[in-house]
Write a protein that holds these residues in place. Structure first.
Motif, mmCIF file in Angstrom:
data_model
loop_
_atom_site.group_PDB
_atom_site.id
_atom_site.type_symbol
_atom_site.label_atom_id
_atom_site.label_comp_id
_atom_site.label_asym_id
_atom_site.label_seq_id
_atom_site.Cartn_x
_atom_site.Cartn_y
_atom_site.Cartn_z
ATOM 1 N N SER A 35 69.055 38.224 55.799
ATOM 2 C CA SER A 35 68.354 39.501 55.950
ATOM 3 C C SER A 35 68.626 40.384 54.746
ATOM 4 C CB SER A 35 68.792 40.184 57.236
ATOM 5 O OG SER A 35 70.183 40.319 57.245
ATOM 6 N N PHE A 36 67.713 41.290 54.509
ATOM 7 C CA PHE A 36 67.877 42.309 53.473
ATOM 8 C C PHE A 36 67.605 43.665 54.095
ATOM 9 C CE2 PHE A 36 66.510 38.722 50.629
ATOM 10 C CZ PHE A 36 67.672 38.676 49.872
ATOM 11 N N GLY A 37 68.122 44.716 53.446
ATOM 12 C CA GLY A 37 67.859 46.084 53.910
ATOM 13 C C GLY A 37 68.986 46.604 54.783
ATOM 14 N N ARG B 17 66.465 46.975 58.071
ATOM 15 C CA ARG B 17 66.962 45.609 57.905
ATOM 16 C C ARG B 17 66.034 44.607 58.592
ATOM 17 N NH1 ARG B 17 71.626 44.021 55.893
ATOM 18 N NH2 ARG B 17 72.427 41.961 56.459
ATOM 19 N N ARG B 18 65.712 43.531 57.871
ATOM 20 C CA ARG B 18 64.882 42.522 58.534
ATOM 21 C C ARG B 18 65.241 41.121 58.020
ATOM 22 N NH1 ARG B 18 60.177 40.535 56.202
ATOM 23 N NH2 ARG B 18 59.884 41.223 54.068
ATOM 24 N N ASN B 19 64.982 40.147 58.887
ATOM 25 C CA ASN B 19 65.281 38.765 58.534
ATOM 26 C C ASN B 19 64.186 38.210 57.639
ATOM 27 O OD1 ASN B 19 67.534 38.866 60.123
ATOM 28 N ND2 ASN B 19 66.653 37.705 61.823
ATOM 29 N N VAL B 20 64.532 38.019 56.370
ATOM 30 C CA VAL B 20 63.566 37.423 55.443
ATOM 31 C C VAL B 20 63.501 35.910 55.684
ATOM 32 C CG1 VAL B 20 63.129 36.984 52.998
ATOM 33 C CG2 VAL B 20 63.802 39.252 53.753
ATOM 34 N N LEU B 21 64.651 35.326 56.001
ATOM 35 C CA LEU B 21 64.665 33.954 56.525
ATOM 36 C C LEU B 21 65.082 34.074 57.982
ATOM 37 C CD1 LEU B 21 66.379 31.997 53.586
ATOM 38 C CD2 LEU B 21 63.929 32.333 54.022
ATOM 39 N N GLY C 245 53.016 29.834 50.825
ATOM 40 C CA GLY C 245 53.012 30.892 51.842
ATOM 41 C C GLY C 245 52.664 32.213 51.200
ATOM 42 N N PRO C 246 52.312 33.215 52.017
ATOM 43 C CA PRO C 246 51.934 34.510 51.459
ATOM 44 C C PRO C 246 53.081 35.148 50.688
ATOM 45 C CG PRO C 246 51.592 34.450 53.847
ATOM 46 C CD PRO C 246 52.288 33.193 53.469
ATOM 47 N N SER C 247 52.721 36.085 49.822
ATOM 48 C CA SER C 247 53.726 36.847 49.093
ATOM 49 C C SER C 247 54.658 37.542 50.091
ATOM 50 C CB SER C 247 52.973 37.875 48.236
ATOM 51 O OG SER C 247 53.852 38.431 47.337
ATOM 52 N N GLY C 248 55.948 37.402 49.865
ATOM 53 C CA GLY C 248 56.920 38.058 50.746
ATOM 54 C C GLY C 248 57.305 37.235 51.966
ATOM 55 N N SER C 249 56.782 36.000 52.083
ATOM 56 C CA SER C 249 57.099 35.195 53.276
ATOM 57 C C SER C 249 58.492 34.576 53.218
ATOM 58 C CB SER C 249 56.036 34.103 53.480
ATOM 59 O OG SER C 249 55.925 33.296 52.323
ATOM 60 N N GLY C 250 59.145 34.653 52.045
ATOM 61 C CA GLY C 250 60.528 34.189 51.955
ATOM 62 C C GLY C 250 60.729 32.912 51.163
ATOM 63 N N LYS C 251 59.717 32.498 50.397
ATOM 64 C CA LYS C 251 59.788 31.216 49.677
ATOM 65 C C LYS C 251 60.928 31.185 48.651
ATOM 66 C CE LYS C 251 55.565 31.718 48.129
ATOM 67 N NZ LYS C 251 55.249 33.050 48.691
ATOM 68 N N SER C 252 60.972 32.219 47.794
ATOM 69 C CA SER C 252 62.024 32.231 46.764
ATOM 70 C C SER C 252 63.394 32.409 47.412
ATOM 71 C CB SER C 252 61.790 33.369 45.767
ATOM 72 O OG SER C 252 60.544 33.214 45.165
ATOM 73 N N THR C 253 63.448 33.233 48.438
ATOM 74 C CA THR C 253 64.725 33.438 49.142
ATOM 75 C C THR C 253 65.213 32.108 49.713
ATOM 76 O OG1 THR C 253 63.964 35.664 49.701
ATOM 77 C CG2 THR C 253 65.878 34.851 50.906
ATOM 78 N N LEU C 254 64.285 31.321 50.235
ATOM 79 C CA LEU C 254 64.650 30.000 50.768
ATOM 80 C C LEU C 254 65.196 29.117 49.644
ATOM 81 C CD1 LEU C 254 64.625 27.895 53.085
ATOM 82 C CD2 LEU C 254 62.325 27.252 52.348
ATOM 83 N N THR D 243 55.219 27.586 45.192
ATOM 84 C CA THR D 243 53.989 27.892 44.451
ATOM 85 C C THR D 243 52.907 28.540 45.319
ATOM 86 O OG1 THR D 243 52.284 26.946 42.996
ATOM 87 C CG2 THR D 243 52.978 25.580 44.835
ATOM 88 N N HIS D 244 52.036 29.301 44.635
ATOM 89 C CA HIS D 244 50.833 29.842 45.277
ATOM 90 C C HIS D 244 49.622 28.975 44.942
ATOM 91 C CE1 HIS D 244 52.138 33.758 46.775
ATOM 92 N NE2 HIS D 244 52.957 33.808 45.733
ATOM 93 N N ASP D 245 49.827 28.037 44.015
ATOM 94 C CA ASP D 245 48.704 27.321 43.424
ATOM 95 C C ASP D 245 48.451 25.999 44.164
ATOM 96 O OD1 ASP D 245 46.951 25.987 41.779
ATOM 97 O OD2 ASP D 245 47.984 26.500 39.916
HETATM 98 N N1 LIG Z 1 67.665 41.031 46.789
HETATM 99 C C1 LIG Z 1 66.774 41.549 47.649
HETATM 100 N N2 LIG Z 1 66.981 42.751 48.221
HETATM 101 C C2 LIG Z 1 66.110 43.278 49.126
HETATM 102 N N3 LIG Z 1 64.985 42.645 49.515
HETATM 103 C C3 LIG Z 1 64.713 41.452 48.982
HETATM 104 C C4 LIG Z 1 65.592 40.838 48.025
HETATM 105 N N4 LIG Z 1 65.063 39.635 47.688
HETATM 106 C C5 LIG Z 1 63.915 39.506 48.383
HETATM 107 N N5 LIG Z 1 63.706 40.591 49.158
HETATM 108 C C6 LIG Z 1 62.568 40.801 50.072
HETATM 109 O O1 LIG Z 1 62.446 39.647 50.872
HETATM 110 C C7 LIG Z 1 61.080 39.336 51.104
HETATM 111 C C8 LIG Z 1 60.825 37.891 50.685
HETATM 112 O O2 LIG Z 1 60.968 37.790 49.291
HETATM 113 P P1 LIG Z 1 60.712 36.407 48.515
HETATM 114 O O3 LIG Z 1 60.852 36.688 47.062
HETATM 115 O O4 LIG Z 1 61.548 35.352 49.106
HETATM 116 O O5 LIG Z 1 59.201 36.135 48.904
HETATM 117 P P2 LIG Z 1 58.189 35.080 48.318
HETATM 118 O O6 LIG Z 1 57.552 34.418 49.479
HETATM 119 O O7 LIG Z 1 58.859 34.202 47.324
HETATM 120 O O8 LIG Z 1 57.151 36.047 47.623
HETATM 121 P P3 LIG Z 1 56.263 35.873 46.292
HETATM 122 O O9 LIG Z 1 55.263 34.819 46.627
HETATM 123 O O10 LIG Z 1 55.635 37.214 46.121
HETATM 124 O O11 LIG Z 1 57.180 35.497 45.169
HETATM 125 C C9 LIG Z 1 60.271 40.354 50.326
HETATM 126 O O12 LIG Z 1 59.852 41.352 51.216
HETATM 127 C C10 LIG Z 1 61.253 40.902 49.323
HETATM 128 O O13 LIG Z 1 60.946 42.225 48.995
#
Ligand SMILES: Nc1ncnc2c1ncn2[C@@H]1O[C@H](COP(=O)(O)OP(=O)(O)OP(=O)(O)O)[C@@H](O)[C@H]1O
Length: 252
Positions: A13-15, A20-24, A41-50, A202-204
């Motif tokens: 989670s972040f925030g 605060r919310r569960n990004v994963l 997945g859509p922007s912000g769905s958590g791909k990079s965080t994963l 990827t988005h592509d």
């Molecule tokens: N270090 C951080 N602190 C606070 N919030 C974060 C942090 N890293 C990511 N987030 C939030 O977590 C959510 C998921 O981010 P993430 O980068 O994993 O998404 P994504 O699916 O890879 O998006 P994109 O396709 O736009 O790259 C977003 O709302 C982002 O703002």
């Protein structure tokens, strides 16, 4: 098939406070040895965080990540960074290279920590990699003296210098024109064909269509999956169509 990577009910989670919310949100997934997968997945769905959680780059709040039989959650920071350096390679949209080093020195950098005395041997390996990805003549160039596609090729050489078991790519073709993007995907496919597992975010649809399994993320979990036969240079249009059809079906 042996598992290379297991993510088991990962929560991150972040925030603060009510923000605060569960990004994963309890996401589970597995990647087999030598598999080529994409996460969409859509922007912000958590791909990079994963990707950061699976590679041990970022800690998780709960759940477990097992890579190559090792539970990352129980490892200390030094052990984890050694594991990352020796068994994982990273390719980002824009390779972050050191501006005071030339291309060759940037490529060999991740290998220097363990092998300071072996510069000649490591440089030789780097030259072979550079030759392979078509940048053999650029070793002395500054990083500002090469194109985006050439810099990404150098980034791939750097990711491969320690012969990783797995490559993580976050939008590796995102900053490239379509010709360069295709060439970078050819290189990643070749690396995968030699046995290195590859996970791309990827988005592509064209990038995802080159892989053999696509996981679709929404709101911090994987909601769907699409399997494709291993890409052998055929029917790219049909593969892209399958990916876009699936994206439409799940509304992303
Ligand atoms: N270090 C951080 N602190 C606070 N919030 C974060 C942090 N890293 C990511 N987030 C939030 O977590 C959510 C998921 O981010 P993430 O980068 O994993 O998404 P994504 O699916 O890879 O998006 P994109 O396709 O736009 O790259 C977003 O709302 C982002 O703002």
């Amino acid at each position: 098939m042996k598992k290379m990577m297991i993510g088991d009910r990962i929560v991150k989670s972040f925030g603060e406070g009510h923000e605060r919310r569960n990004v994963l949100d309890g996401v589970s997934m597995e990647i087999n040895e030598g598999e080529f997968v994409a996460v969409m997945g859509p922007s912000g769905s958590g791909k990079s965080t994963l990707m950061f959680a699976l590679s041990g780059t970022d800690s998780v709040d709960s759940g477990k990540v097992v890579f190559n039989g090792k539970n990352l959650s129980t490892m200390g920071e030094n052990e984890l960074s050694d594991l990352r350096r020796t068994t994982m390679g990273f390719v980002f949209q824009q390779p972050t290279m050191l501006s005071h080093l030339n291309i060759l020195d940037n490529i060999i950098l991740p290998a220097m920590r363990d092998n300071r005395k072996n510069v000649a041997k490591i440089s030789e390996k780097a030259r072979l990699l550079m030759q392979r990805v078509g940048i053999a003549d650029l070793e002395k160039r500054d990083i500002t003296q090469v194109s985006g596609g050439q810099l990404q090729r150098a980034g791939i050489c750097r990711a491969l210098i320690n012969s990783p078991r797995m490559i993580f790519g976050d939008e590796p073709t995102g900053a490239l024109n379509s010709q360069s993007a295709q060439e970078i995907m050819d290189i990643l496919s070749e690396i995968n064909a030699e046995g290195t597992a590859v996970m791309l975010v990827t988005h592509d649809a064209k990038v995802a269509a080159r892989t053999e399994r696509i996981m679709f993320m929404q709101d911090g979990i994987i909601v769907s999956e699409l399997k494709l036969p291993k890409f052998e240079g055929l029917d790219m249009d049909g593969r892209v169509e399958k990916v876009t059809e699936k994206m439409r079906e799940i509304g992303i």
